[in-house]
Design an enzyme around this catalytic site. Structure first.
Site, mmCIF file in Angstrom:
data_model
loop_
_atom_site.group_PDB
_atom_site.id
_atom_site.type_symbol
_atom_site.label_atom_id
_atom_site.label_comp_id
_atom_site.label_asym_id
_atom_site.label_seq_id
_atom_site.Cartn_x
_atom_site.Cartn_y
_atom_site.Cartn_z
ATOM 1 C CE LYS A 55 48.154 73.414 13.434
ATOM 2 N NZ LYS A 55 49.308 73.532 14.340
ATOM 3 C CE1 TYR A 109 47.109 72.084 8.072
ATOM 4 C CE2 TYR A 109 45.173 72.408 9.444
ATOM 5 C CZ TYR A 109 46.533 72.522 9.242
ATOM 6 O OH TYR A 109 47.318 73.065 10.237
HETATM 7 N N1 LIG Z 1 54.199 75.736 7.393
HETATM 8 C C1 LIG Z 1 52.967 76.159 7.298
HETATM 9 O O1 LIG Z 1 52.450 76.380 6.189
HETATM 10 C C2 LIG Z 1 52.152 76.418 8.527
HETATM 11 C C3 LIG Z 1 51.029 77.258 8.443
HETATM 12 C C4 LIG Z 1 50.281 77.501 9.584
HETATM 13 C C5 LIG Z 1 50.640 76.894 10.773
HETATM 14 N N2 LIG Z 1 51.725 76.077 10.839
HETATM 15 C C6 LIG Z 1 52.079 75.488 12.137
HETATM 16 O O2 LIG Z 1 53.302 76.039 12.570
HETATM 17 C C7 LIG Z 1 53.891 75.147 13.505
HETATM 18 C C8 LIG Z 1 55.355 74.953 13.143
HETATM 19 O O3 LIG Z 1 55.488 74.231 11.940
HETATM 20 P P1 LIG Z 1 56.501 74.641 10.787
HETATM 21 O O4 LIG Z 1 55.678 74.829 9.559
HETATM 22 O O5 LIG Z 1 57.401 75.716 11.254
HETATM 23 O O6 LIG Z 1 57.308 73.280 10.517
HETATM 24 P P2 LIG Z 1 58.620 72.676 11.223
HETATM 25 O O7 LIG Z 1 58.727 71.287 10.711
HETATM 26 O O8 LIG Z 1 59.760 73.568 11.009
HETATM 27 O O9 LIG Z 1 58.241 72.681 12.762
HETATM 28 C C9 LIG Z 1 57.462 71.690 13.362
HETATM 29 C C10 LIG Z 1 58.142 71.381 14.667
HETATM 30 O O10 LIG Z 1 57.349 70.458 15.437
HETATM 31 C C11 LIG Z 1 58.298 69.732 16.190
HETATM 32 N N3 LIG Z 1 57.715 68.532 16.791
HETATM 33 C C12 LIG Z 1 57.053 67.520 16.167
HETATM 34 N N4 LIG Z 1 56.765 66.546 17.065
HETATM 35 C C13 LIG Z 1 57.258 66.969 18.262
HETATM 36 C C14 LIG Z 1 57.303 66.412 19.562
HETATM 37 N N5 LIG Z 1 56.783 65.194 19.841
HETATM 38 N N6 LIG Z 1 57.903 67.120 20.565
HETATM 39 C C15 LIG Z 1 58.422 68.329 20.322
HETATM 40 N N7 LIG Z 1 58.446 68.909 19.105
HETATM 41 C C16 LIG Z 1 57.856 68.229 18.089
HETATM 42 C C17 LIG Z 1 59.385 69.403 15.182
HETATM 43 O O11 LIG Z 1 60.572 69.004 15.837
HETATM 44 C C18 LIG Z 1 59.528 70.741 14.483
HETATM 45 O O12 LIG Z 1 60.501 71.534 15.106
HETATM 46 C C19 LIG Z 1 53.041 73.898 13.490
HETATM 47 O O13 LIG Z 1 52.124 73.957 14.567
HETATM 48 C C20 LIG Z 1 52.310 73.999 12.170
HETATM 49 O O14 LIG Z 1 51.097 73.287 12.165
HETATM 50 C C21 LIG Z 1 52.501 75.837 9.726
#
Ligand SMILES: NC(=O)c1ccc[n+]([C@@H]2O[C@H](COP(=O)([O-])OP(=O)(O)OC[C@H]3O[C@@H](n4cnc5c(N)ncnc54)[C@H](O)[C@@H]3O)[C@@H](O)[C@H]2O)c1
Length: 260
Positions: A168, A161
């Site tokens: 985070k 990570y």
């Molecule tokens: N997928 C997992 O396992 C997981 C687990 C816990 C937390 N998260 C968190 O959930 C959140 C969403 O991620 P996800 O897993 O749905 O993936 P995802 O790729 O679907 O979403 C990530 C989003 O961030 C956006 N983004 C990146 N740079 C950007 C910028 N400069 N301006 C605006 N938007 C921007 C992307 O366009 C995308 O829509 C993140 O914060 C991620 O860290 C994900």
């Protein structure tokens, strides 16, 4: 997709959800849950390349507001909030579901993370939430609820990570301080900590499939979470049933975080 009766707890409410890249995005689960429970939902897309994937989702969510947003492009965030102020004059729910770090800085271990990479990851994945909150506050006239997506790597060491751990951790701390500052305005702020989900952002983490397997094995409920689990947890927290809950990290992970 919508249902009648008491389940439409968010009828008439206005929600802004940022971070939909495609139908696997956690943000899409959040937007779909709020829509199903009656809210009007505004969403954004990162850029023209991303738009093709988000267009059909904006249609299915019947979004009255649908705008580009790259939080590192000056003026775009302000434009989103100006439009919300003009069309809705208010906002009840804000979901921040975005994260980004340069690939080399993300995959090379924290020790090797550059100052630039660290700052960029922190700006896009954490401080952008503070900027959004600032713009949302004047529109949350009758109070509101804000969410930011975190992960267990904020407070435990999760292999691979890397820099996202400290980022985070900062995001969760930012949520607590905002919960404190905004509590008097009846605005509640939550970090949400979902279990691992196969999304585009997750594909940037080394050996992500191992994380999925481990979560599956560790989870007391014996299953992985899906994006609607995250969406409906947020929908509950944004409802009057949760009106005295704020600042806490809420895990939507099947219980993985309680395990040694
Ligand atoms: N997928 C997992 O396992 C997981 C687990 C816990 C937390 N998260 C968190 O959930 C959140 C969403 O991620 P996800 O897993 O749905 O993936 P995802 O790729 O679907 O979403 C990530 C989003 O961030 C956006 N983004 C990146 N740079 C950007 C910028 N400069 N301006 C605006 N938007 C921007 C992307 O366009 C995308 O829509 C993140 O914060 C991620 O860290 C994900």
């Amino acid at each position: 997709m919508t249902t009648e009766g008491p389940r439409r707890i968010h009828a008439g409410r206005k929600a802004l959800v940022v971070g939909i890249a495609n139908e696997h995005s956690i943000a899409y689960g959040c937007a779909a849950a709020f829509r199903e429970l009656g809210a009007d939902v505004a969403i954004t897309y990162l850029n023209e390349k991303a738009r093709a994937y988000v267009d059909p989702l904006a249609r299915s969510l019947e979004c009255p507001i649908y705008l580009p947003l790259d939080v590192s492009t000056p003026g775009q965030l302000e434009a989103v909030f100006e439009r919300i102020a003009k069309d809705w004059g208010r906002l009840d729910i804000l979901v921040h579901s975005i994260a980004w770090a340069p690939k080399d800085d993300l995959q090379g271990g924290l020790l090797n993370c550059s100052a630039e990479g660290f700052a960029k990851a922190m700006d896009i994945s954490c401080h952008s939430f503070v900027r959004m909150a600032k713009l949302a506050v004047p529109l949350m006239k009758d109070g509101g609820t804000m969410f930011a997506m975190s992960y267990l790597g904020a407070n435990r060491v999760v292999t691979n990570y890397n820099v996202m751990g400290p980022v985070k951790a900062a995001l969760e701390a930012a949520c607590r301080y905002l919960a404190y500052e905004l509590g008097p305005k009846k605005i509640r702020v939550h970090p949400i900590s979902p279990g691992p989900l196969k999304t585009r952002a997750a594909s940037g983490l080394k050996d992500f499939d191992l994380m999925l397997n481990e979560a599956m094995q560790k989870a007391p409920v014996g299953e992985l979470v899906d994006i609607m689990d995250v969406g409906f947890a947020c929908a509950y927290l944004a409802s009057p049933y949760a009106r005295r809950i704020t600042g806490d990290t809420v895990y939507v992970d099947g219980g993985v975080n309680i395990m040694a």
